[in-house]
Write an enzyme that holds these catalytic residues in place. Structure first.
Site, PDB file in Angstrom:
ATOM      1  N   ASP A   1     -17.616  49.549  31.198  1.00  0.00           N
ATOM      2  CA  ASP A   1     -18.720  48.784  31.769  1.00  0.00           C
ATOM      3  C   ASP A   1     -19.812  48.596  30.715  1.00  0.00           C
ATOM      4  OD1 ASP A   1     -20.413  47.611  33.566  1.00  0.00           O
ATOM      5  OD2 ASP A   1     -20.711  49.373  34.828  1.00  0.00           O
TER       6      ASP A   1
ATOM      7  N   TYR B   1     -16.810  56.080  38.927  1.00  0.00           N
ATOM      8  CA  TYR B   1     -17.310  55.157  39.950  1.00  0.00           C
ATOM      9  C   TYR B   1     -16.630  55.375  41.304  1.00  0.00           C
ATOM     10  CZ  TYR B   1     -19.656  52.471  36.259  1.00  0.00           C
ATOM     11  OH  TYR B   1     -20.461  52.081  35.204  1.00  0.00           O
TER      12      TYR B   1
ATOM     13  N   ASP C   1     -20.623  45.139  28.036  1.00  0.00           N
ATOM     14  CA  ASP C   1     -21.901  44.422  28.052  1.00  0.00           C
ATOM     15  C   ASP C   1     -22.505  44.367  26.648  1.00  0.00           C
ATOM     16  OD1 ASP C   1     -21.742  43.910  30.735  1.00  0.00           O
ATOM     17  OD2 ASP C   1     -23.730  44.685  31.223  1.00  0.00           O
TER      18      ASP C   1
ATOM     19  N   ASP D   1     -19.737  57.304  21.947  1.00  0.00           N
ATOM     20  CA  ASP D   1     -21.010  57.101  21.248  1.00  0.00           C
ATOM     21  C   ASP D   1     -20.780  56.423  19.906  1.00  0.00           C
ATOM     22  OD1 ASP D   1     -19.659  59.464  20.785  1.00  0.00           O
ATOM     23  OD2 ASP D   1     -21.448  60.646  20.342  1.00  0.00           O
TER      24      ASP D   1
ATOM     25  N   LYS E   1     -14.402  60.523  25.444  1.00  0.00           N
ATOM     26  CA  LYS E   1     -15.444  61.505  25.090  1.00  0.00           C
ATOM     27  C   LYS E   1     -14.770  62.862  25.173  1.00  0.00           C
ATOM     28  CE  LYS E   1     -19.739  62.536  24.118  1.00  0.00           C
ATOM     29  NZ  LYS E   1     -20.333  62.237  22.813  1.00  0.00           N
TER      30      LYS E   1
END
Ligand code: NAD
Length: 359
Positions: free
Chosen positions: A248, A141, A252, A224, A192
């Site tokens: 993020d 980001y 959620d 994942d 990852k």
């Protein structure tokens, strides 16, 4: 000496949920004689409309001086057309990075009263209590270079940079380990590292930091798989730590396990434990101005602020107990409502929490 709290209501449902949270804060401030001084500022679209920028100088200056910040939510379609660097969300990213609020704490707790509101079977989520620790000021980001460029063949190309340095990883790992130590002593680091070099380093540094916390059990998952495990067997997790983008998304997903994103508070802390507190959700333009917004995430953010930055655990407990009490009474905003319960508006939910406060 009095402590100062900067209130940034933000956009769309921001001012609606903030009004209820402030009533709760004012009542505990009085009841527990906390000596807090509240002041207001503009951030996001609200600031853009008045000052032409999403993070005005005066908001940033006050944010750097006060003890804690309480934020509603920013952004929405009204500002969809503005230039990218002026978007309301830039104000939020700006304040997080200017204040070096690198540690985002997102608890996903399922109130037993809301087990039916979860999208998963009650037996899978009952008693859920996860803390997601998300790195907030680094990663893709913020990474440079970034942008949209036109290639020689005339085709446009979007690009971002996923970058983490050792010290950024180390400080978020220390925060996560120290929080895990105060809970069930289990930390799962999500990366990852089978694909991204930045997260190979992430895993190495987390392993190094683990040596300082022999009492905490460390595990690793690829993002994942972590997403899959979160919806399959969420109660296996105690604390999860991950980078900005993965955090993020995962937080959620964890939010939905608890029934509604309208129930989830968050804290964003700097190295000294000063922080900004806000609900996990956005400005919900689709329900703004209709009295449908659930104010509990913001009210619970007030409780986190009292606990983590303002050292008033007693007041924090009182707020959390009041929220539990109104849920026991069967009061529900539309996002958590099901048959047989009393549907209430944003303000009525705020009224009920204020009335249930034992102070
Ligand atoms: P959102 O979180 O605003 O809304 C997603 C869904 O959840 C909507 O259906 C909404 O009605 C519902 N919802 C959210 N909060 C609720 C609440 N308190 N009570 C009941 N229902 C609630 O996400 P979005 O729609 O993707 O984003 C809307 C705007 O918010 C965008 O401009 C986005 O950039 C911004 N945003 C801001 C923040 C922030 O300020 N921290 C975070 C995320 C998104």
């Amino acid at each position: 000496m009095s402590k100062q709290v900067l209130i940034l209501p933000g956009d769309y449902i921001g001012p609606e949920i903030m009004a209820e949270a402030v009533r709760v804060l004012e009542k505990v401030n009085q009841g527990f004689q906390l000596g807090l001084e509240l002041e207001y500022g503009l951030l996001g679209g609200a600031a853009l409309d008045v000052h032409g920028v999403p993070l005005p100088e005066e908001t940033l200056a006050r944010a750097k001086e006060v003890d804690a910040i309480l934020l509603g939510a920013v952004g929405g379609p009204k500002w969809d057309g503005v230039e990218r660097h002026l978007r309301p969300e830039k104000g939020l990213l700006g304040i997080r990075s200017e204040l070096q609020l690198f540690g985002n704490l997102r608890p996903a707790i399922l109130y037993p009263q809301l087990a039916d509101a979860s999208s998963l079977k009650p037996e899978i989520v009952a008693g859920l209590d996860i803390l997601i620790v998300r790195e907030l000021t680094g990663g893709i980001y913020f990474g440079e270079p970034r942008g949209i460029r036109t290639l020689e063949n005339g085709e446009r190309e979007g690009f971002n940079t996923y970058v983490y340095n050792e010290s950024e990883i180390r400080r978020i790992a220390h925060l996560a380990f120290s929080l895990a130590r105060k809970r069930d002593g289990r930390l799962c680091s999500v990366d990852k590292s089978n694909v991204l070099e930045a997260t190979i380093l992430w895993r190495e540094v987390v392993e190094e930091v683990a040596k300082d916390y022999p009492d905490v059990e460390l595990s690793h998952l690829y993002v994942d798989n972590a997403a899959m495990q979160l919806v399959m067997q969420p109660k296996q997790f105690d604390v999860m730590v991950t980078g900005n983008m993965f955090g993020d998304i995962l937080s959620d997903a964890a939010a939905m396990l608890t029934g509604s994103i309208g129930m989830l508070p968050s804290a964003s802390l700097d190295q000294a434990g000063r922080g900004m507190y806000e609900p996990c959700h956005g400005s919900a333009p689709d329900i703004a101005g209709q009295g449908k917004a659930n104010p509990l995430a913001t009210i619970l953010s007030v409780a986190m602020m009292l606990r983590y930055t303002l050292a008033s655990a007693e007041a924090a407990d009182a707020i959390e107990q009041a929220v539990s009490a109104v849920l026991d009474q069967g009061l529900r905003t539309p996002d958590i409502h099901s048959d047989g319960q009393q549907l209430v508006s944003t303000v009525e939910m705020g009224d009920a929490v204020v009335a249930a406060l034992n102070c």
